[in-house]
Structures are given as C-alpha cells and as structure tokens.
Write a protein that holds these residues in place. Structure first.
Motif: not given
Length: 622
Positions: A341-343, A372-375, A397-399, A402-404
């Motif tokens: 998702l950050q891409e 928005d860049e993984g958020m 939160d995919a930054t 594990p994702a939160k």
C-alpha cells in the motif's frame, strides 16, 4: 463461351507478365532506406531490417523480409523484435512511385514496454521543446510516398514492466489496426494475460481517435468479452462483457477508464470511472457503483453451511468452491504484510444497491477510503444487513509489519441468530443486536481478531433469548425441592427471555472480560460479570438473579424471595452451558436474616439498653 475463356486467359497472362516485369524492373530494396528514414522522422524510432527485401506475388503482392527490430532513441533494448515482416502493397500506385501498403504483418513478435526500451536522453544533449508539429515529407518528383492502411500483429508477446519488481506478460496477441480516416483507427485485439497462476483471456473491438497524438489518445471500447480462470477462482471462471472509454494523456502522464459498464457472470454489474496518474507513486481515483455485486459467486465461495460449532476448521481454501472460516492454526504476524500500500496513493468510492458477501445479503453497501503512502483511512464501510445497519470505519497502518488496524464497529438492531449462523458460531443467543466498540490490533483476519486484538465493547440486545437454559424455571424448581412455600413449575421451555440485555466488556487477545452485565424482563432482573473466551468458545459468568414473579404462590416467604438476588454461576462451552445454584445456602441465609430480625424486634420491646447492647454484640458475632 470459347471467346470468354480466351479473354480470361489473355487477361491472366497480362497480369502475370506485369507482375514478372515488376519483379524484374523494380527492386524492393530501393524502398529500404526510404522506409527506415520515414520511420525515424515520424516516430523517432530506429528501424533495422536484418535481411534483404524480396517480392512475394501470390496470393497477394507482398514485400517480405526476415528479422526486424524497432528501437527508441538511446534505448538499451528494442521496443519490437519480429522474426519476419510482410508488407501487402498495391500494384498500380507503384507505377507512379507510390508505396501504398494495404497491410503490415508482424508474426511472432516480441513487444517491450520496459524502462530499458523507453527513449533515453543523453546527459550532454540539449532538451528540445515539445512540439505537436508534424513535418511534411520532402522529396522530388521521383520520391516514394508511404501510405499504410492496416497493421496486423499475430501470435506475439508483450512484455510490460512498470518497475523493477512488476512485470506483466501479455501472450498470444492478435492485433489488427485499420485506418478509417486520417485521425481514426479501428482496433481489434485478442490476447491472454498470465499472472500468479491465473489467466485472463479477452477480445475487444475499439475505435481510436489519434487527432491529438502523441499528446492525447482516446479509444471507445465498443465491445469486450473476457474470461478469468485459475487458482483461487471458481472452476467456471469469471466471465462477462463490457464497454468503456479509454483516454491517455502524455503530460502529466495519466490514463483513465470512463463510462465503464461491466457485466460479470450474468449476475453482477459494475459501472463508473477509474483514473490513474502515472508518476513515481501512481495516484488512483476509483468511483464505481453496482446494482448488484455477488462477491461469493465471483470468488467461488459457497454459503457457509450450518456446521457443528465444536468442529474446528483450518484457515485455508480446500478447493475452489470453499471459503475461509475461523482459524485455529498458528498465524505468524509476519503474514500480515500490507506494505504494498506504500507504493501508491488512492481515493476509492464504491456503492452497491445489493452486495453479497459470505452469504450475507447487504443492501445499500458503501465503501469510501483514502490511501496515502500506506496510511489507509476507510472513512465509510457501511450497509444494511439482517434487518439492521452496520458501520465499520477503520484505519490501517501498512507502514509496518504486521499491519496495524484500528476500527470502531457500530451495529444497530441486527438480527443476531442469522449473523451467528453466517459466522459458523453456536446460535446460543437470539435478538436484535447493537454494538458500539473501539478495537485495535495487529493483523486483519479472524485469527488476528481472536489472538491479537484489544479494545472496548458496549453490547445491547433487545428481545434477548438464551437457548438451552431456563433461568426462572431453574430457580423455581430448585426452591420447590426444599420448601413447599414455592410450587413446582410446569415445563415452560428450554430458554430464557429478557426484554433487554446490556454488556460492557473488554477484549484482550481472545479473552472477553465482562465487566458489567444487566438484563430485565417481566419476571426477572439479572446483574453479573465474568468472562468469555473466543478461542475456546466457552464462558464463566457469575449472575445475581432477582425473580420478581412466577413463583406459583403468594405468601410472605415468596415476597421475601422476590426481593432476593440469587447467585447463579453459568459456565462451560457455548453450545453446552452448565450452571451452579446453591439453594440451601440461600435459604439458610434467608432464615438467619429472618431470625436476626425477630430477635432484634423482641430486644427492642423487652430488654434494657445494657442487656440489649450485650445481646446485639453477641448476635453480630454469629
């Protein structure tokens, strides 16, 4: 008849003689440099013809060559490599020095859209301003004029690489481009795309508008037929038809699909628009609607059967017709990787009049999300299901791995029993469920919720019904065994009903701590606290039950019982609840309290203050 045959033979001889003279008098290699220069001038690409050109006169007049390549300026790899090329030309224009090409045929070609095949500017070279001016062909009276009516590509391969980590292979390309006028081209394409053990086969017909090319290009896809098959999909695949308008813009580089109308498996539909701005991080804008979208049908999920809740299931797809259910195997936190998702960035809106997911028929389904860049902020995820309404706003939160996730579930007056059946949980309770919660944790599936999530839950159940345990009958029956002041109850069913029930609880990694439980009905009031375990599917709750009526008799003892809060412990597996009720202890305490009150009343009326004080001290020690 004889004259007609003679005339046809003479005409055939003239044609053969003309073609033979053409082959002898006109060398096709005379076109070689001209074709290379015109391709360079018009497109900036370098055309390389590896072999000599030669005539082919049957069944059509053609120019053949061997391997060819087409390379962009300073590119490291050619954009097109083909084993052979055929140019079908017209005879008469050749006599006036015009090369009129009816069709260009490339067979078994490899087309590349990769960083290495794109035009590159030399660092020392000046950058010329962009211009839409098309230079005219300059030449004398003997110059050849190039005119192409059709381009055909057969049995070819397209390699499309957008980054160092993402490559898409489009196989079995059969493409026909046919010019209808100066600015419009008819396109027919049939091909297959393979990725992740899945294959997308499609066939489309479109009309291209090239009037603003290369700055802009648009196409109306008039017809599209497709079928997607492979791992994780139904055995029959996903297929359907559709149409759309495609628009491409060079600066800023973007591509959009407008007026999408997609029919899926003769049941589901999608309409709307999709736009992508192609930059370092693509920006997606998706706006789709649907009168009906059956996700179970698209993913090959059957409606979850009513299984024995004691049977545990692995979180996996056994075959293409099954869907995942509650997990019991270990799920490492490293599996919850959403860093892709950050891409990209995205703005998504999806609305469906009817949305079918895991057997649930959801009306007025709505999804709105921004990445928005993984958020990722899911501002709206709502719909109407089982007679009620739900909303699940969620932040992802995919930054990190594990994702939160953080979600605030809101359920309003949802029928509980069909919901439990859908989730393959025991239908112990029935009623209209409302939930207001605040939950957070690592991961995003059933396993993560039951192992890693925490948070607060406020639960309200209207017209509640507990199956398998009749609390009023249980209490009345227990008291009737030790005293004749209470009548023996008749069989009134194996359930407990309450007009309303509320629970305040905390979720802590699969353990639900019930801080406060309250239930009321026409004949009882209940308060309690305890725990429930999502993994083991068991509970242990201490209740204090006030049975306000239903004792079967009216007397002073019953009136006293109606004021008591009787302790009742309910525990065990959800589908096989057990209880503990100590009636003798309750009666003993009641008799002691009654005796105390009688003695105190007698002391008040018959003893001196000093004697009464001594007796009260002694009595209070008991």
């Amino acid at each position: 008849m004889k004259r007609l045959l003679t005339t046809l033979v003479i005409l055939l001889l003239v044609i053969v003689a003309g073609l033979a003279a053409l082959v002898v008098l006109i060398n096709p290699n005379d076109f070689r440099d001209y074709i290379v220069k015109q391709v360079q001038k018009k497109s900036g690409y370098q055309l390389v013809l590896q072999d000599d050109l030669r005539w082919h006169v049957w069944p059509r007049l053609s120019i053949l060559t061997g391997q060819i390549s087409l390379t962009a300026q300073n590119a490291q790899q050619p954009a097109i490599v083909a084993e052979n090329m055929r140019l079908d030309v017209e005879l008469l224009p050749l006599l006036s020095h015009q090369l009129s090409v009816k069709e260009v045929m490339l067979k078994e070609a490899v087309l590349r859209i990769t960083p290495d095949s794109q035009p590159q500017k030399r660092s020392e070279a000046p950058i010329a301003p962009e211009s839409d001016i098309h230079h005219s062909i300059v030449g004398g009276s003997q110059a050849w004029k190039l005119d192409i009516a059709r381009i055909r590509v057969a049995d070819s391969l397209l390699i499309w690489q957008t980054s160092d980590h993402s490559q898409l292979n489009v196989r079995d390309i059969n493409l026909l481009l046919e010019r209808s006028d100066q600015n419009h081209i008819d396109l027919s394409l049939r091909s297959k795309i393979n990725k992740n053990q899945q294959e997308l086969a499609f066939e489309l017909n479109a009309s291209l508008d090239t009037s603003d090319y290369p700055q802009r290009l648009s196409a109306d896809i008039n017809s599209l037929e497709y079928q997607l098959q492979g791992v994780g999909l139904p055995s029959t695949g996903i297929k359907g038809t559709g149409n759309a308008t495609v628009k491409y813009q060079a600066s800023p580089e973007s591509i959009s699909l407008q007026k999408i109308a997609l029919a899926i498996n003769n049941e589901s539909e999608l309409k709307g628009d999709i736009a992508v701005r192609l930059k370092d991080k693509p920006q997606y804008s998706i706006n789709l609607t649907s009168p009906k979208l059956n996700l179970d049908n698209l993913l090959g999920w059957d409606v979850l059967p009513n299984k024995d809740p004691q049977v545990k299931h692995d979180y996996r797809i056994e075959n293409n017709s099954l869907k995942p259910v509650i997990a019991t195997s270990v799920s490492p936190l490293s599996n919850y990787d959403l860093t892709f998702l950050q891409e990209f960035n995205a703005d998504i809106s999806f609305m469906a009049d009817k949305f079918i997911y895991q057997g649930m028929n959801i009306d007025n389904f709505a999804l709105k999300a921004v990445n928005d860049e993984g958020m990722t902020e899911i501002t709206k995820l709502s719909g109407n299901v089982f007679g009620g309404h739900f909303a699940l706003p969620t932040t992802i939160d995919a930054t990190t791995i594990p994702a939160k996730l953080h979600t605030k579930p809101l359920l309003q007056r949802i029928e509980l029993q069909p919901l439990l059946t859908t989730l393959a949980l025991p239908s112990v309770f029935n009623g209209q469920l409302s939930v207001d919660g605040d939950l957070f944790g690592d991961g995003y599936d059933e396993y993560a919720i039951s192992h890693y999530w925490r948070g607060d839950l406020n639960i309200d159940l209207k017209n509640a019904r507990l199956e398998g345990l009749n609390i009023p009958q249980l209490i009345r029956q227990s008291f009737s065994r030790v005293t004749d002041q209470v009548s023996q109850p008749a069989n009134t069913g194996d359930f407990t009903e309450a007009k309303s029930m509320s629970v305040k609880a905390q979720l802590e990694r699969g353990e639900v701590k019930i801080n406060e439980l309250a239930a009321t009905s026409g004949m009882l009031n209940i308060q309690g606290q305890g725990r429930a375990n999502l993994l083991k599917q068991n509970t242990d709750v201490a209740l204090w039950v006030q049975l306000t009526n239903g004792w079967g008799k009216q007397n002073e003892f019953v009136r006293r019982l109606a004021q008591l809060k009787i302790p009742l412990r309910v525990y065990g597996d959800w589908d096989k609840l057990q209880y503990t009720l100590n009636v003798e202890s309750v009666l003993r305490d009641e008799l002691q309290q009654k005796a105390k009150k009688s003695i105190q009343d007698w002391l008040e009326n018959n003893s001196s203050s000093e004697d009464r004080k001594k007796l009260e001290d002694l009595f209070n020690k008991k």
